[in-house]
Each structure stands twice: as C-alpha cells, then as structure tokens.
Design a protein around this motif. Structure first.
Motif, PDB file in Angstrom:
ATOM      1  N   ARG A  75       0.850  -1.197   0.000  1.00 27.98           N
ATOM      2  CA  ARG A  75       0.000   0.000   0.000  1.00 27.98           C
ATOM      3  C   ARG A  75       0.885   1.246   0.000  1.00 27.98           C
ATOM      4  NH1 ARG A  75      -4.447   2.070   4.086  1.00 27.98           N
ATOM      5  NH2 ARG A  75      -6.087   2.624   2.638  1.00 27.98           N
ATOM      6  N   THR A  76       0.588   2.192  -0.873  1.00 29.26           N
ATOM      7  CA  THR A  76       1.443   3.356  -1.052  1.00 29.26           C
ATOM      8  C   THR A  76       0.667   4.645  -0.794  1.00 29.26           C
ATOM      9  OG1 THR A  76       2.767   4.606  -2.667  1.00 29.26           O
ATOM     10  CG2 THR A  76       1.020   3.205  -3.547  1.00 29.26           C
ATOM     11  N   PHE A  77       1.320   5.563  -0.108  1.00 33.86           N
ATOM     12  CA  PHE A  77       0.702   6.846   0.249  1.00 33.86           C
ATOM     13  C   PHE A  77       1.462   7.991  -0.416  1.00 33.86           C
ATOM     14  CE2 PHE A  77      -1.296   4.234   3.279  1.00 33.86           C
ATOM     15  CZ  PHE A  77      -2.345   4.917   3.874  1.00 33.86           C
ATOM     16  N   TYR A  78       0.710   8.912  -1.029  1.00 31.14           N
ATOM     17  CA  TYR A  78       1.277  10.157  -1.554  1.00 31.14           C
ATOM     18  C   TYR A  78       0.811  11.289  -0.644  1.00 31.14           C
ATOM     19  CZ  TYR A  78       1.706  14.421  -4.307  1.00 31.14           C
ATOM     20  OH  TYR A  78       1.993  15.696  -4.711  1.00 31.14           O
ATOM     21  N   THR A  79       1.731  12.124  -0.137  1.00 38.95           N
ATOM     22  CA  THR A  79       1.332  13.241   0.714  1.00 38.95           C
ATOM     23  C   THR A  79       1.788  14.560   0.110  1.00 38.95           C
ATOM     24  OG1 THR A  79       3.307  13.476   2.115  1.00 38.95           O
ATOM     25  CG2 THR A  79       1.746  11.733   2.713  1.00 38.95           C
ATOM     26  N   ALA A  80       0.980  15.594   0.338  1.00 41.93           N
ATOM     27  CA  ALA A  80       1.285  16.946  -0.118  1.00 41.93           C
ATOM     28  C   ALA A  80       0.881  17.918   0.983  1.00 41.93           C
ATOM     29  CB  ALA A  80       0.536  17.255  -1.415  1.00 41.93           C
ATOM     30  N   PRO A  81       1.405  19.142   0.946  1.00 42.07           N
ATOM     31  CA  PRO A  81       1.142  20.073   2.043  1.00 42.07           C
ATOM     32  C   PRO A  81      -0.232  20.722   2.034  1.00 42.07           C
ATOM     33  CG  PRO A  81       2.650  21.052   0.456  1.00 42.07           C
ATOM     34  CD  PRO A  81       2.456  19.629   0.037  1.00 42.07           C
ATOM     35  N   ILE A  82      -0.855  20.837   0.870  1.00 40.24           N
ATOM     36  CA  ILE A  82      -2.149  21.527   0.820  1.00 40.24           C
ATOM     37  C   ILE A  82      -3.189  20.653   0.128  1.00 40.24           C
ATOM     38  CG2 ILE A  82      -1.191  23.864   0.913  1.00 40.24           C
ATOM     39  CD1 ILE A  82      -1.508  24.074  -2.073  1.00 40.24           C
ATOM     40  N   CYS A 119      -3.971   9.250  -1.599  1.00 38.86           N
ATOM     41  CA  CYS A 119      -3.486  10.634  -1.604  1.00 38.86           C
ATOM     42  C   CYS A 119      -4.002  11.300  -0.336  1.00 38.86           C
ATOM     43  CB  CYS A 119      -4.020  11.395  -2.811  1.00 38.86           C
ATOM     44  SG  CYS A 119      -3.569  10.666  -4.389  1.00 38.86           S
ATOM     45  N   CYS A 120      -3.136  11.967   0.379  1.00 33.46           N
ATOM     46  CA  CYS A 120      -3.588  12.589   1.627  1.00 33.46           C
ATOM     47  C   CYS A 120      -2.674  13.741   2.009  1.00 33.46           C
ATOM     48  CB  CYS A 120      -3.638  11.567   2.765  1.00 33.46           C
ATOM     49  SG  CYS A 120      -2.049  10.840   3.194  1.00 33.46           S
ATOM     50  N   THR A 121      -3.150  14.568   2.927  1.00 29.69           N
ATOM     51  CA  THR A 121      -2.286  15.599   3.490  1.00 29.69           C
ATOM     52  C   THR A 121      -1.282  14.932   4.430  1.00 29.69           C
ATOM     53  OG1 THR A 121      -3.903  15.951   5.243  1.00 29.69           O
ATOM     54  CG2 THR A 121      -4.002  17.444   3.350  1.00 29.69           C
ATOM     55  N   ALA A 122      -0.183  15.619   4.681  1.00 28.19           N
ATOM     56  CA  ALA A 122       0.862  15.054   5.534  1.00 28.19           C
ATOM     57  C   ALA A 122       0.321  14.734   6.922  1.00 28.19           C
ATOM     58  CB  ALA A 122       2.033  16.022   5.623  1.00 28.19           C
ATOM     59  N   GLU A 123      -0.592  15.574   7.425  1.00 31.55           N
ATOM     60  CA  GLU A 123      -1.141  15.356   8.764  1.00 31.55           C
ATOM     61  C   GLU A 123      -1.943  14.065   8.861  1.00 31.55           C
ATOM     62  OE1 GLU A 123      -0.219  19.719   8.643  1.00 31.55           O
ATOM     63  OE2 GLU A 123      -1.039  18.264   7.244  1.00 31.55           O
ATOM     64  N   ILE A 124      -2.652  13.712   7.792  1.00 29.34           N
ATOM     65  CA  ILE A 124      -3.438  12.473   7.809  1.00 29.34           C
ATOM     66  C   ILE A 124      -2.517  11.271   7.977  1.00 29.34           C
ATOM     67  CG2 ILE A 124      -4.886  10.954   6.407  1.00 29.34           C
ATOM     68  CD1 ILE A 124      -6.454  13.263   7.462  1.00 29.34           C
TER      69      ILE A 124
END
Length: 826
Positions: A75-82, A119-124
């Motif tokens: 399982r792979t997660f992509y995070t972005a700041p906004i 895809c999620c925010t870094a906080e998630i």
C-alpha cells in the motif's frame, strides 16, 4: 489502458523498470537521466531522496514509485502540504491507475479509503502513523514538497511517519532540500533499507539570472519585444499584484488576433461585479492576475488562458512556488523581501529558488529567465544619475532618494547571494499535542514505551526533547484527571469509552459543537441561526473578513459617537472595545470552559465566535453585496472558501435530529449561494464520492432549480429592504431599486406614513420568519408580499415585488422588482 494494465507478472527490479519505462515511452516521453536513476533505486527497494529542480519530472518518479508498490502488493501513500495539491494528484492518479485503485483522505473528505494508493495531506498520514505505529498498512510513502519539514507549525507531520513507520519505503521529494546527509543515515538506520540520493542542479531548461535597474514598464516592454513572455511578475501582497496589473494596461500586450482568441476562449464565462469586471478587462488585454484571494473559477480561467499561450503577463503572489502549474518563460521578482506575518524580512534561499524554479517550460522553452527588479528608490536614483550624466554640476547637486521607512535593505549583492546560495538545511519542527498523545495511546500495547520512542528518537536537540517529554507528561496527567485515559490492572494505558463516543481526530471542536447545540431551545425563533453561530465558532478564522467587519464597526461607532458629542480621547478609549460581531460569545465561552474540563485535548484548540454566514443571512445580502459592503474585493476567494467550509460543516456535523425546517432552509440557501458564485469547490467535493464520473460542467446550474434555496434567496432579498427601511437608509434602498423607479425619494415618500403611525419596523427573528412573507409561485414570475412587523402587531403594511425567474437564472441570483410599498388595501 491504464498503468495498472502494464503491471508485470515478475516483480524483480528489471521487470518493474522495463514495464514502467515501456509505458512512459508509449506516452511519447523520454526519461531524464535523473529520473532513470531515481526509478532504478525505487524498484531496487531503496529509500530515495530526490532533490532536483522544478520541471525536472519529480511527478513521473512518484508515478513510478506507486507503480512499483502496486505491483508488489504494497500500500502506497502520496502526501502533499495543501488539500488542493492532494486533490489534483488524486484525479491524476485516478486517470493513471483507474479510480478503483486510488483513494483520498484530507480531513474534509474520504474517498475509497481502503484503496492501494492513497493521496492525503501530511497530517493524515502522520496521525495514521501515530495510531498504528509499525503495524500500519503502509508499504511506501511518497512525500512531495518535503521542505515543509521545516515549517514551524506543521513540520511535525513530515517527521512523524519517518519515526513511526520502519517498514515503509520512503521517497522524499523537493526542489529545495539543501544538505540531506543526516536524512540518509537516519532513514537507513530506521528502515534497514539503503537510502539513495538523486540530486541534480542541472535543469532540463537552464535558467539565466539578471538584476535590472530599468523601470518595470521598460523591463516588461523589453521582455515582450524579445519574446520572453509569458512573464510571471511576483509580488508579496495581493494588493500589489492587482495594482501592478492595472498599471500595465498602458502597454499594448496583444495583437488584435490574440485578443480575439482570448475573447473566444472566455466565451460565455460569467464575470460578477467588483473584481470580476476588473479581471475581465485585464485578461482581454492579455494580463492575468493569480493569487489565493481570487475565486477558484477566476484562477482557473487565468490558468486556461495561460496554458493556451494567450496571456503575456501574469501578476501574482509568491504562492506560485507551491505547486501551481502555469506555463511561464520568465519570472520577474518585484522585491526580495516579504512580510512573514510578524515582520519584514529578506527571502530565504529556499524561497527564492522555489519561486525562480518556475521559469522555463520543459518541451517548450530552451531557456528560462529570472529577473530581479531593483528597489524603486534605486531605479529612480539610476534614472536621475543617467539624466545628469556628463554634467558635473548636476551630478554634484543630485539628491539621492532614500529607501522608504521600514525598508529591509537589499540590492544587487543580495540577489547574487541568493542565486548562488544552496537552500538552507532543513530544521526539525517537532511538537507534542493532546491528539498526538491520544493517538499513541489508542494504538494499544505499551503506551509508555511507544511514547518514549517517539519523544527520544526524533530529530530534535536534547534540550527540545526534554521540553517535549515534560509537555507529554502534563498532557497525560490532564487526560487521566479527566477520565479520558486510564491504567488497567495489567498496567497498560487505554482510552476510555467516553472518548470513543465523540473524539474527532481532525476536527477536535466538532464534538463540542454537537454538545453546544443540545443546550439550545429548538422551539426558539432564532434557533437556526444560533446553530449557525455555534458552527462558525469552531471554524478557522477568516482574518481578512473579521478585520473588515471590525473596521466597519469602528467606523460606524465613531460616526455615532461624534453625533453624540463624545470627545476624541473618550472615543479612542471606547473604540478599543469595538470588534467584529461575536454572537453568543458569553454562552459559548461558559459552555466551552465546562466542556474542556472533561475533554482536555481541546486546550490545543481555540474557540472563536464570529458571524459571517449569519451576518450575510441576517442582512439579506447576496455574495456580491457582502463583498462590496465590507470592501473585500481582493479576498473573494477567502470569503467563498469560508462559506463552503461552513456549508460542509453544517451538513456533516449537525445531527439530523437537530435540523429544523428553518435550519434546512439556511443550509440549502448557503449551498446554493456557494454554487452560484463558483460551483467548483462544492462540485469537486461532491464529485470525489464518484471519481469515475465525467467531470462536472463549469457553468453553475440554474438558480431556480433548487426551489427551496431560491425561496430563501427571495425571502432574504425582501428582508434586505426591510432592514434598510428599519434603519431609514433611503440612499441604500435607492441603490437597490432606482432602476425600477424606486429611488431614495420614492422609498422615503412611501414609508413616511408608516413612521407617522409606528416608531419602528421589527427586524428580529419573528419579523424575518416565513409567517411574514407570502410567495405565489407562478411559471415565469413569482409574486411576493413581505409583511412589515409593526410594534402593535397589526401587520397591515408591506412591500410587494415580482421575481423574474428567467432573469434570475441568467444572473445567478434572485432578480426582484418592487411593485408597491404601502398599507394593505390602500
């Protein structure tokens, strides 16, 4: 075919690399050497730190990383700041892998949360890592814009996954990372994987830098004549961006054919009054404006025009450096200092390179240009010196202009230093909160050992670690005292059932809002708007709106105090207590103080009573009227985002059994208002539930389609007249209705007999309720009678109007024509 169809049966590194690079070749794309090196490291199982310039294809590397993880059933997660970038990447990955394989979590929305690609925010991701630790179902983490690791308030979210996910493969990406040596050693130690660095200062499109002392108009004219457009002119305030765009109207940007092409692309796009009319004039001239205060539809229009190569100049703010994708050949800085919320300071090397890196488009440009415009006083001094050149007497008498007061000095040496400087090393920004402690405890197992690992094996200094440990102990004791956590007979710490019933991880004040709503009397006339006030109190403050409300309140207070003969010094003292409207402030603060005793994690949050939705509803204003009333032309986007957040929170947070018919009316009205102003925010949010559906239409739906919401619009339009009449604001009434023959004199004349009979017109909850309005819904025209609430309760005066449905649909709001004002039967 999607990328999923290219997954190889064999998952050895060579097969993975060949399968992905084969798909890339099918798209007509050739991988850069740095991309190839990065992908080889990823498919070989190594962690990767990718530090390459903007435009060098980091998104393609991320795509390859997800491809490899999917092939290996990780399982792979992509995070972005906004959230905007998360959403953008979500739709892009849906197109690449198919919507069934991609999910998204932002705190506002969760779509397909069990998908193999998230895809999620870094906080998630950070909260997931805290809650599940090494057992989290996370096989790979792709962190975009990793330089946010240094952000004081948010950097913890980029650090926590590294600490808590030892089994994951990490791909850390940014154009401005600086020295990453310590991350290489740290990642390898934690994960047991080798950590590779792919770093390249070589851009696919090289940059040339220059510092100029010519006036900005001359600089722009030179860039246009030498075919170096599109030019992005970087400002550090929204006001400066719009002011400069307007000033450039004197330059002939486009040919007649180009202007015709702009008009054709704009087509029937709806520009509203205020900023919309200004933007229409600018873009038709070939000049764009782009900043966060604009409505999303306006930013998107500017982007579409720019993508089509039709805009020569775009004036915007430095938000350009955070993932905004515009085709730009030249970046022109108007300055090298900015206000960071506390003080004016020089740009950091990372900030400069992040913005400058947007110049030059791979596949279009062979060179990108970065220009820094000298400070205005330097430009004027150079101009004066050139004028006096060759005349020693004039040069001797020349008085050099000084920089403005408060100017943070910078000049050509500052520019040269920034060009050659490496981005500053990333610094740790770890911090401890109630939510963090609760998440670790909810993980189960040995909470003390888990917390010790988090607090002692982070990237902080020993001194900072000791400070975090003390805060964690204080938080734990507060949670124990409140009965939120307990220690069982086996010695383990666990969360009690009390928390499970109402703890909202990403919106910790939502449970308070639900509890506060229960304190209200559902039968009270003002119940619906009191619920709105509770919800607004837990939303993030839209500061520009609140300051605008405060400024207007102070202006009105000063006018009243002057009329009352209050002396200057006393007026100034009284003004200290004037602020923006805060409905139910006292009740909410008492309730919040009681609530926090049993829910200590809310100490990390701040209750903030305010009135934006309620203010707009009570005054019966349209979006355009509200913007004009408070002078918020440059902040339309902020107002709309706040209204959209309020709408979503009202829908999602207020329990169904707490929603009365009147509250449903308010919620429907608010949703329709947001859609008619700019449907993209709500359409995107709702489309996320069905990512496979076709994209929504750009044009908003007919305003009369939602009959319930339209009835509320009509009621508000009539009540707006009632409020103005109650305050005897004849000029404002005339501005609304003069075109239909009801100027200020006509309104005054019609209502003078009323005020001879009664002292006032009521404007309370009873006055604006449905019992005071009669609506006859015809096929093409609605006939309306708004009854005035007189103090004797006779209810024999009113305002009659007609509502043209076709015109309302055309304009996106209720088009009301006053037909009569007077006593029934007169």
């Amino acid at each position: 075919m999607t990328l999923t169809d290219h997954l190889p049966r064999d998952t050895d590194p060579d097969s993975l690399f060949d399968a992905f690079s084969g798909w890339v070749a099918e798209q007509g794309i050739s991988l850069y050497p740095a991309q190839q090196d990065a992908l080889i490291e990823i498919v070989s199982g190594a962690n990767l730190i990718l530090s390459t310039p903007t435009g060098s294809g980091k998104s393609m590397v991320a795509l390859g990383a997800h491809f490899a993880a999917l092939a290996e059933n990780r399982r792979t997660f992509y995070t972005a700041p906004i959230k905007a970038l998360v959403s953008e990447k979500f739709f892009a990955l849906c197109a690449a892998f198919g919507p069934d394989n991609v999910g998204m979590m932002t705190g506002d929305a969760a779509v397909n949360p069990d998908a193999p690609i998230i895809c999620c925010t870094a906080e998630i991701l950070a909260n997931l890592a805290l809650r599940d630790g090494a057992d989290a179902d996370v096989g790979q983490v792709v962190m975009d814009e990793f330089h946010f690791y240094s952000e004081p308030d948010r950097g913890w979210a980029w650090q926590v996954p590294i600490i808590e996910l030892p089994d994951a493969q990490f791909v850390l990406m940014s154009a401005t990372l600086g020295d990453v040596t310590r991350f290489v050693d740290d990642l390898s130690r934690r994960t047991g994987r080798p950590t590779a660095v792919v770093s390249s200062g070589e851009r696919p499109v090289p940059l040339i830098h220059s510092y100029v002392t010519t006036p900005l108009h001359e600089t722009i004219e030179e860039l246009l004549s030498t075919k170096q457009a599109p030019v992005y002119i970087v400002h550090f305030t929204q006001a400066a961006a719009l002011e400069q765009a307007s000033a450039l109207m004197s330059i002939n940007m486009c040919t007649r054919a180009e202007k015709d092409a702009i008009a054709e692309l704009i087509g029937t796009f709806r520009f509203t009054a205020g900023f919309g009319k200004t933007l229409s004039r600018l873009v038709r001239h070939g000049i764009g404006v782009h900043h966060a205060g604009m409505l999303p539809k306006y930013r998107r229009l500017v982007e579409q025009l720019a993508q089509a190569g039709l805009l020569k100049v775009i004036c915007g703010t430095d938000t350009l450096g955070v993932g905004i994708n515009l085709p730009i050949r030249t970046v022109l800085f108007t300055g090298l200092n900015k206000f960071d919320g506390q003080r004016m300071r020089l740009l950091k090397a990372r900030e400069f390179h992040q913005i400058a890196g947007r110049a030059g488009r791979a596949g279009y440009d062979t060179l990108g240009t970065v220009i820094v415009q000298a400070p205005e006083h330097v430009v004027e001094n150079e101009k004066a010196a050139a004028k006096a050149a060759g005349d020693p007497k004039k040069l001797k008498k020349l008085v050099r202009k000084k920089p403005p007061e408060g100017f943070v000095g910078w000049a050509q040496p500052t520019f040269e230093r920034l060009v050659s400087a490496e981005p500053e090393p990333l610094t740790s920004s770890f911090n401890v909160s109630h939510a963090m402690v609760l998440n670790v405890i909810e993980r189960g197992g040995n909470a003390f050992a888990n917390m010790r690992h988090l607090l002692t094996d982070n990237h902080e200094t020993p001194t900072a670690r000791r400070r975090h440990i003390r805060r964690a102990i204080m938080i734990y004791r507060a949670l124990r005292t409140a009965g939120i956590v307990e220690q069982g007979d086996d010695g383990r710490i666990r969360v009690t059932d009390v928390l499970q019933l109402g703890f909202a991880l990403n919106q910790p004040l939502s449970p308070f809002a639900v509890a506060a709503i229960e304190l209200l009397d559902v039968q009270a006339p003002g119940y619906a708007l009191d619920v709105v006030s509770i919800i607004e109190a837990v939303l993030e403050d839209p500061r520009q709106i609140l300051y605008a409300q405060q400024d207007r309140a102070k202006g009105e207070a000063v006018a009243q105090m002057k009329a009352d003969g209050i002396e200057y010094e006393e007026r100034m003292a009284l003004l200290e207590g004037v602020t923006w409207p805060k409905p139910m402030e006292e009740l909410l603060e008492v309730a919040f103080e009681s609530y926090r005793k049993g829910h200590p994690w809310v100490d990390d949050q701040r209750l903030s009573p305010k009135s934006v939705v309620r203010d707009m509803f009570e005054q019966g204003m349209t979006f355009t009227e509200y913007i004009s009333f408070y002078g918020l032309t440059r902040s339309e986007g902020l107002v709309l985002r706040y209204l959209a957040d309020a709408y979503r929170t009202l829908r999602q947070t207020v329990p169904e059994d707490s929603k009365t018919e009147e509250l449903h009316d308010v919620i429907e009205w608010l949703g329709e208002l947001v859609r008619q102003v700019d449907s993209s925010l709500l359409d995107e949010w709702e489309q996320l539930s069905n990512p496979g559906d076709a994209p929504v239409e750009a044009a908003p739906p007919a305003v009369t389609r939602n009959v319930r919401a339209f009835r509320v619009q009509v009621r508000n339009a009539l009540f707006r007249r009632v409020e103005l009449a109650a305050r005897r604001r004849w000029e404002a009434l005339g501005e609304l209705d003069a075109a239909d023959g009801w100027d200020s004199a006509a309104w005054r004349e019609a209502l003078e007999p009323y005020f001879e009979l009664y002292d006032e017109i009521g404007i309370g909850p009873d006055a604006r309720g449905p019992a005071r309005i009669i609506i006859e819904q015809g096929k093409d025209v609605w006939k309306v009678r708004q009854i005035l609430d007189d103090p004797d309760g006779h209810h024999d005066w009113g305002i009659s109007a007609e509502v043209d449905l076709a015109a309302s649909d055309e304009h996106g709001q209720a088009i009301v024509t006053i037909t009569d004002v007077g006593q029934l039967g007169s």
